[in-house]
Design a protein around this motif. Structure first.
Motif, PDB file in Angstrom:
ATOM      1  N   THR A  20     -42.610-104.508 -41.171  1.00  0.00           N
ATOM      2  CA  THR A  20     -43.865-104.450 -40.831  1.00  0.00           C
ATOM      3  C   THR A  20     -44.153-105.449 -39.723  1.00  0.00           C
ATOM      4  O   THR A  20     -45.214-105.195 -39.056  1.00  0.00           O
ATOM      5  CB  THR A  20     -44.707-104.777 -41.993  1.00  0.00           C
ATOM      6  OG1 THR A  20     -44.459-106.204 -42.506  1.00  0.00           O
ATOM      7  CG2 THR A  20     -44.674-103.842 -43.188  1.00  0.00           C
ATOM      8  N   THR A  21     -43.496-106.385 -39.324  1.00  0.00           N
ATOM      9  CA  THR A  21     -43.837-107.296 -38.210  1.00  0.00           C
ATOM     10  C   THR A  21     -43.531-106.517 -36.815  1.00  0.00           C
ATOM     11  O   THR A  21     -44.218-106.854 -35.896  1.00  0.00           O
ATOM     12  CB  THR A  21     -42.885-108.699 -38.296  1.00  0.00           C
ATOM     13  OG1 THR A  21     -41.544-108.432 -38.245  1.00  0.00           O
ATOM     14  CG2 THR A  21     -43.632-109.416 -39.527  1.00  0.00           C
ATOM     15  N   ASN A  26     -49.503 -96.842 -38.166  1.00  0.00           N
ATOM     16  CA  ASN A  26     -49.284 -96.363 -39.622  1.00  0.00           C
ATOM     17  C   ASN A  26     -48.328 -95.416 -39.559  1.00  0.00           C
ATOM     18  O   ASN A  26     -47.158 -95.622 -40.525  1.00  0.00           O
ATOM     19  CB  ASN A  26     -50.414 -95.805 -40.352  1.00  0.00           C
ATOM     20  CG  ASN A  26     -51.372 -96.855 -40.797  1.00  0.00           C
ATOM     21  OD1 ASN A  26     -51.215 -97.965 -40.865  1.00  0.00           O
ATOM     22  ND2 ASN A  26     -52.641 -96.596 -40.767  1.00  0.00           N
ATOM     23  N   GLN A  95     -48.637-106.031 -52.390  1.00  0.00           N
ATOM     24  CA  GLN A  95     -49.624-106.942 -51.889  1.00  0.00           C
ATOM     25  C   GLN A  95     -49.248-108.079 -51.431  1.00  0.00           C
ATOM     26  O   GLN A  95     -50.254-108.832 -51.058  1.00  0.00           O
ATOM     27  CB  GLN A  95     -50.530-107.060 -53.198  1.00  0.00           C
ATOM     28  CG  GLN A  95     -51.204-105.387 -53.615  1.00  0.00           C
ATOM     29  CD  GLN A  95     -51.966-105.352 -55.010  1.00  0.00           C
ATOM     30  OE1 GLN A  95     -51.663-106.663 -55.715  1.00  0.00           O
ATOM     31  NE2 GLN A  95     -52.854-104.657 -55.073  1.00  0.00           N
ATOM     32  N   PRO A  97     -48.203-110.561 -48.457  1.00  0.00           N
ATOM     33  CA  PRO A  97     -48.738-110.842 -47.033  1.00  0.00           C
ATOM     34  C   PRO A  97     -47.680-109.882 -46.268  1.00  0.00           C
ATOM     35  O   PRO A  97     -47.913-109.284 -45.399  1.00  0.00           O
ATOM     36  CB  PRO A  97     -48.874-112.158 -46.933  1.00  0.00           C
ATOM     37  CG  PRO A  97     -49.216-112.936 -48.267  1.00  0.00           C
ATOM     38  CD  PRO A  97     -48.402-111.915 -49.184  1.00  0.00           C
ATOM     39  N   ASP A  98     -46.412-110.052 -46.252  1.00  0.00           N
ATOM     40  CA  ASP A  98     -45.516-109.550 -45.622  1.00  0.00           C
ATOM     41  C   ASP A  98     -45.451-108.039 -45.708  1.00  0.00           C
ATOM     42  O   ASP A  98     -44.837-107.289 -44.782  1.00  0.00           O
ATOM     43  CB  ASP A  98     -44.008-110.166 -46.027  1.00  0.00           C
ATOM     44  CG  ASP A  98     -43.807-111.386 -45.817  1.00  0.00           C
ATOM     45  OD1 ASP A  98     -44.620-112.046 -44.708  1.00  0.00           O
ATOM     46  OD2 ASP A  98     -42.818-112.124 -46.099  1.00  0.00           O
ATOM     47  N   ALA A  99     -46.014-107.430 -46.730  1.00  0.00           N
ATOM     48  CA  ALA A  99     -46.067-106.124 -46.682  1.00  0.00           C
ATOM     49  C   ALA A  99     -47.376-105.227 -46.135  1.00  0.00           C
ATOM     50  O   ALA A  99     -47.664-104.179 -46.254  1.00  0.00           O
ATOM     51  CB  ALA A  99     -45.843-105.640 -48.156  1.00  0.00           C
ATOM     52  N   LYS A 100     -48.336-106.077 -45.656  1.00  0.00           N
ATOM     53  CA  LYS A 100     -49.531-105.869 -45.256  1.00  0.00           C
ATOM     54  C   LYS A 100     -49.707-104.235 -44.417  1.00  0.00           C
ATOM     55  O   LYS A 100     -50.310-103.658 -44.904  1.00  0.00           O
ATOM     56  CB  LYS A 100     -50.112-106.701 -44.441  1.00  0.00           C
ATOM     57  CG  LYS A 100     -51.782-106.414 -44.315  1.00  0.00           C
ATOM     58  CD  LYS A 100     -52.640-107.382 -43.825  1.00  0.00           C
ATOM     59  CE  LYS A 100     -54.071-106.986 -43.573  1.00  0.00           C
ATOM     60  NZ  LYS A 100     -54.637-105.765 -43.971  1.00  0.00           N
ATOM     61  N   SER A 101     -48.782-104.307 -43.333  1.00  0.00           N
ATOM     62  CA  SER A 101     -48.887-103.143 -42.672  1.00  0.00           C
ATOM     63  C   SER A 101     -48.468-102.005 -43.378  1.00  0.00           C
ATOM     64  O   SER A 101     -48.924-100.808 -43.139  1.00  0.00           O
ATOM     65  CB  SER A 101     -47.842-103.264 -41.311  1.00  0.00           C
ATOM     66  OG  SER A 101     -48.375-104.330 -40.715  1.00  0.00           O
ATOM     67  N   LEU A 103     -48.551-101.594 -46.534  1.00  0.00           N
ATOM     68  CA  LEU A 103     -49.702-101.253 -47.613  1.00  0.00           C
ATOM     69  C   LEU A 103     -50.954-100.479 -47.023  1.00  0.00           C
ATOM     70  O   LEU A 103     -51.271 -99.510 -47.611  1.00  0.00           O
ATOM     71  CB  LEU A 103     -50.179-102.531 -48.330  1.00  0.00           C
ATOM     72  CG  LEU A 103     -51.251-102.413 -49.356  1.00  0.00           C
ATOM     73  CD1 LEU A 103     -50.761-101.428 -50.525  1.00  0.00           C
ATOM     74  CD2 LEU A 103     -51.608-103.660 -49.632  1.00  0.00           C
ATOM     75  N   ASP A 104     -51.171-101.009 -45.589  1.00  0.00           N
ATOM     76  CA  ASP A 104     -52.214-100.447 -45.202  1.00  0.00           C
ATOM     77  C   ASP A 104     -52.187 -98.880 -44.736  1.00  0.00           C
ATOM     78  O   ASP A 104     -53.007 -98.068 -45.045  1.00  0.00           O
ATOM     79  CB  ASP A 104     -52.707-101.351 -43.808  1.00  0.00           C
ATOM     80  CG  ASP A 104     -53.235-102.576 -44.171  1.00  0.00           C
ATOM     81  OD1 ASP A 104     -53.847-102.833 -45.031  1.00  0.00           O
ATOM     82  OD2 ASP A 104     -53.306-103.276 -43.035  1.00  0.00           O
TER      83      ASP A 104
END
Length: 146
Positions: A20-21, A26, A95, A97-101, A103-104
């Motif tokens: 995700t970094t 999406n 949920q 932080p490293d999975a934010k992209s 998840l979004d």
């Protein structure tokens, strides 16, 4: 059982953090993640669990992790008793932080994330899913797409 769910949580967080970094869009996030994890398969998670493949089922709107379980050591019906715990761990992993992209992307597209387990000897199946769009965890026996 707890060891399996903890290892699965760590695996998803580690892979999501790397991917995700590097991805902003999406569609790119979802396909990049699927492709990257698939290249690493099979992944031995522990002595009874192997991640064999990942699929994106566009019709169902589901990102599916396919695991094989050595059901001689861990019968699928025993594993099925712990699906609520696995669902909670899946939700927590997504949920992070490293999975934010990722998840979004799932929220925007209403994509469920599914862990599907198949017994190596019996072919018996069970699954757990988490839909971050509506915060619902579901589980069942048999194949996810039945």
């Amino acid at each position: 059982m707890k060891k399996i769910s903890n290892l699965l949580t760590l695996l998803i967080i580690a892979v999501l953090g790397v991917l995700t970094t590097a991805c902003d869009k999406n569609d790119v996030v979802i396909e990049a993640f699927r492709s990257q994890v698939q290249k690493m398969c099979p992944i031995s998670v522990d002595e009874v669990t192997t991640l064999t493949s990942v699929d994106f089922d566009k019709e169902e709107g589901a990102f599916v992790y396919n695991y094989t379980i050595d059901d001689a050591k861990c019968p699928i019906d025993e594993l099925a008793k712990h699906l609520k715990t696995y669902g909670a761990n899946l939700k927590a992993a997504l949920q992070a932080p490293d999975a934010k992209s990722f998840l979004d992307a799932c929220v925007e597209r209403d994509i469920k994330v599914v862990y599907q387990y198949t017994g190596k000897g019996t072919g018996q199946k069970c699954w757990v899913s988490y839909n971050p769009s509506n915060d619902k965890i579901k589980s069942g026996e048999g194949s996810y797409d039945d």
